[in-house]
Design an enzyme around this catalytic site. Structure first.
Site, short mmCIF file in Angstrom:
data_model
loop_
_atom_site.label_atom_id
_atom_site.label_comp_id
_atom_site.label_asym_id
_atom_site.label_seq_id
_atom_site.Cartn_x
_atom_site.Cartn_y
_atom_site.Cartn_z
N GLU A 191 39.89 71.81 69.79
CA GLU A 191 40.71 72.59 68.87
C GLU A 191 40.12 73.99 68.72
O GLU A 191 39.58 74.36 67.68
CB GLU A 191 40.81 71.84 67.54
CG GLU A 191 41.48 70.47 67.70
CD GLU A 191 41.32 69.56 66.50
OE1 GLU A 191 40.81 70.02 65.45
OE2 GLU A 191 41.69 68.37 66.60
N GLU A 242 45.56 71.93 59.32
CA GLU A 242 45.98 71.71 60.71
C GLU A 242 46.73 72.99 61.10
O GLU A 242 47.86 73.21 60.67
CB GLU A 242 46.88 70.49 60.85
CG GLU A 242 46.20 69.16 60.55
CD GLU A 242 45.32 68.69 61.69
OE1 GLU A 242 45.37 69.28 62.79
OE2 GLU A 242 44.57 67.71 61.47
N ARG A 282 37.25 65.69 72.77
CA ARG A 282 37.42 65.68 71.31
C ARG A 282 36.12 65.37 70.56
O ARG A 282 35.83 65.97 69.53
CB ARG A 282 38.48 64.63 70.97
CG ARG A 282 38.66 64.31 69.48
CD ARG A 282 39.69 63.20 69.33
NE ARG A 282 39.74 62.65 67.99
CZ ARG A 282 40.57 63.08 67.03
NH1 ARG A 282 41.38 64.08 67.28
NH2 ARG A 282 40.59 62.50 65.84
N HIS A 322 36.45 68.81 65.99
CA HIS A 322 37.00 68.29 67.25
C HIS A 322 36.94 69.39 68.30
O HIS A 322 37.50 70.47 68.11
CB HIS A 322 38.43 67.79 67.05
CG HIS A 322 38.51 66.59 66.16
ND1 HIS A 322 39.49 66.42 65.20
CD2 HIS A 322 37.71 65.50 66.06
CE1 HIS A 322 39.30 65.28 64.56
NE2 HIS A 322 38.22 64.70 65.06
N HIS A 356 41.33 72.34 61.54
CA HIS A 356 41.69 71.54 62.70
C HIS A 356 42.96 72.13 63.33
O HIS A 356 43.50 73.11 62.86
CB HIS A 356 41.96 70.09 62.29
CG HIS A 356 40.78 69.39 61.70
ND1 HIS A 356 40.01 68.50 62.41
CD2 HIS A 356 40.23 69.45 60.46
CE1 HIS A 356 39.04 68.04 61.64
NE2 HIS A 356 39.15 68.60 60.45
#
Length: 436
Positions: free
Chosen positions: A196, A395, A251, A193, A321
């Site tokens: 990020e 994440e 994104r 993405h 991510h």
């Protein structure tokens, strides 16, 4: 309800001061497109409030930061959204009428971007060396990859696995002591993405750390002798470039294969595993658009082809991510226990404990479908379904205070703690963890 009113009143009073105070830093950055935009956090508590959010989402275009789509909004789940300035008053009124609790996380998005950009410019001017504590453009990252390949040829090998939609090379670094024998391997990708940015920063950091500590750290030396790391610092090269030049919060990829005037596909919804199911959209304008067919994106097809070709060698897949501070493992597309749950859960548990030991940052861990939200067509599920026993998605920091605008001052601590977690996971793949 009264708290929301006070927040709204305070914002209306102080927002002009904030905008004026920061607006002079670099007024034309991204053509001032985020001037006056905000990021707000909501907490719908009932199905009726969720329905209210869905109703006004159909009328007002907002950018969902967490979760990534209105489809994943549930009662009791925090929601972070980027609100355009032209719609902020209408959205606040709608939230107040629906009784939905909210607070403003970022009162002026343009100002925060400019403040961080000015800081990066000062750091660049102060050193001639490549800094791992600032974010880098795609061109800088790819130049760095070529330089590292030339200067560390005993441990690094640079190659391309294909081309992006816009014709950019999809570079991968093979990290590890060269061997004529087939070695186990770990695949790491960052930047699926585009917005990020902490992901590509981590991939570079990990390579740097491995090379710098090869002689001084016995555990790193053992890993590089026994394993290969295949590292892709920027998966979504077109989207990442676009996030630097045009839209900081882009994104998707940058393909355009439909009649709609919308670009890109969510590269983490485009894999051939429960494609187009829950958590993905079939509308080309949606941020979670899964594409016209599985592997429609050349970036996804190239990585899938490489992983499939080397599936006997690759024992772990790790994708990076942001944001939420989580370590996820399969499944994403359904609420079910994976067959080798015991050893995967053990690896995740030890990894988040190792991460916590550095700065006391807490990560949640578990199946993606239960601790994040259900998604289909994800790279992690595809890797697991295609025989890679350890499949994870990080994440990274933070939990929403900065969101996708994690300050560069937090790159070093984030990457330092994450490197320890990755080394911890990697040690596990030297042990047996069959899929069945």
């Amino acid at each position: 309800m009264e708290g929301n009113v006070r927040i709204l009143a305070a914002f209306l009073i102080f927002a002009p001061v904030i905008i004026l105070g920061l607006g002079s830093v670099q007024g034309l950055l991204y053509n001032n497109r985020y001037d006056g935009d905000q990021v707000i956090r909501l907490l719908p508590k009932t199905e009726q409030q969720v329905d209210a959010l869905k109703s006004f989402h159909e009328l007002v275009k907002v950018d969902f930061w967490q979760p990534s789509s209105i489809l994943s909004v549930k009662p009791g789940v925090l929601v972070d959204i980027h609100v355009p300035r032209n719609w902020s008053e209408k959205i606040f009124q709608s939230l107040l009428q629906a009784g939905i609790d909210f607070k403003i996380l970022v009162p002026d998005l343009q100002g925060l971007i400019e403040m961080q950009s000015a800081s990066r410019a000062r750091i660049r001017r102060s050193t001639h060396l490549y800094s791992y504590e600032v974010y880098h453009s795609l061109e800088e990252i790819q130049s760095w990859m070529h330089h590292m390949n030339r200067s560390h040829s005993q441990l690094l090998y640079l190659f391309s696995i294909g081309k992006s939609f816009e014709g950019r090379s999809l570079f991968v670094l093979q990290l590890g002591k060269r061997s004529k024998q087939l070695k186990k391997a770990v695949w790491i990708d960052c930047g699926i993405h585009a917005r990020e940015w902490i992901g590509p920063a981590f991939c570079q950091w990990f390579v740097k750390e491995a090379l710098q500590t090869y002689h001084s750290d016995p555990s790193m030396r053992r890993l590089l002798k026994q394993l290969y790391f295949y590292i892709m610092p920027v998966f979504n090269v077109d989207g990442y470039h676009y996030s630097w030049t045009t839209d900081r919060f882009w994104r998707k990829t940058r393909s355009n294969s439909t009649n709609f005037n919308c670009y890109g596909v969510d590269a983490n919804r485009n894999w051939k595993v429960k494609w187009s199911g829950e958590g993905a959209s079939l509308h080309p304008c949606a941020d979670t658009y899964c594409g016209p067919v599985p592997e429609s994106e050349p970036e996804v097809k190239a990585v899938a082809r490489f992983l499939h070709k080397h599936k006997k060698q690759i024992k772990a897949y790790i994708s990076f991510h942001a944001y939420s501070q989580m370590l996820l493992y399969p499944y994403s597309y359904k609420d079910a226990i994976i067959p080798n749950f015991k050893c995967v859960e053990s690896a995740a548990f030890k990894a988040v404990n190792a991460l916590y030991s550095v700065y006391g940052i807490k990560y949640r861990h578990g199946p993606a479908s239960s601790i994040l939200y259900v998604t289909s067509g994800s790279s992690m599920d595809w890797a697991y379904k295609h025989g890679i026993p350890y499949a994870f998605a990080f994440e990274l920091r933070d939990t929403g205070y900065y969101g996708f605008l994690l300050p560069e001052s937090l790159i070093k601590p984030t990457c330092t703690e994450t490197t320890l977690a990755v080394k911890n996971i990697t040690n596990h793949i030297l042990k047996k963890c069959p899929l069945r």
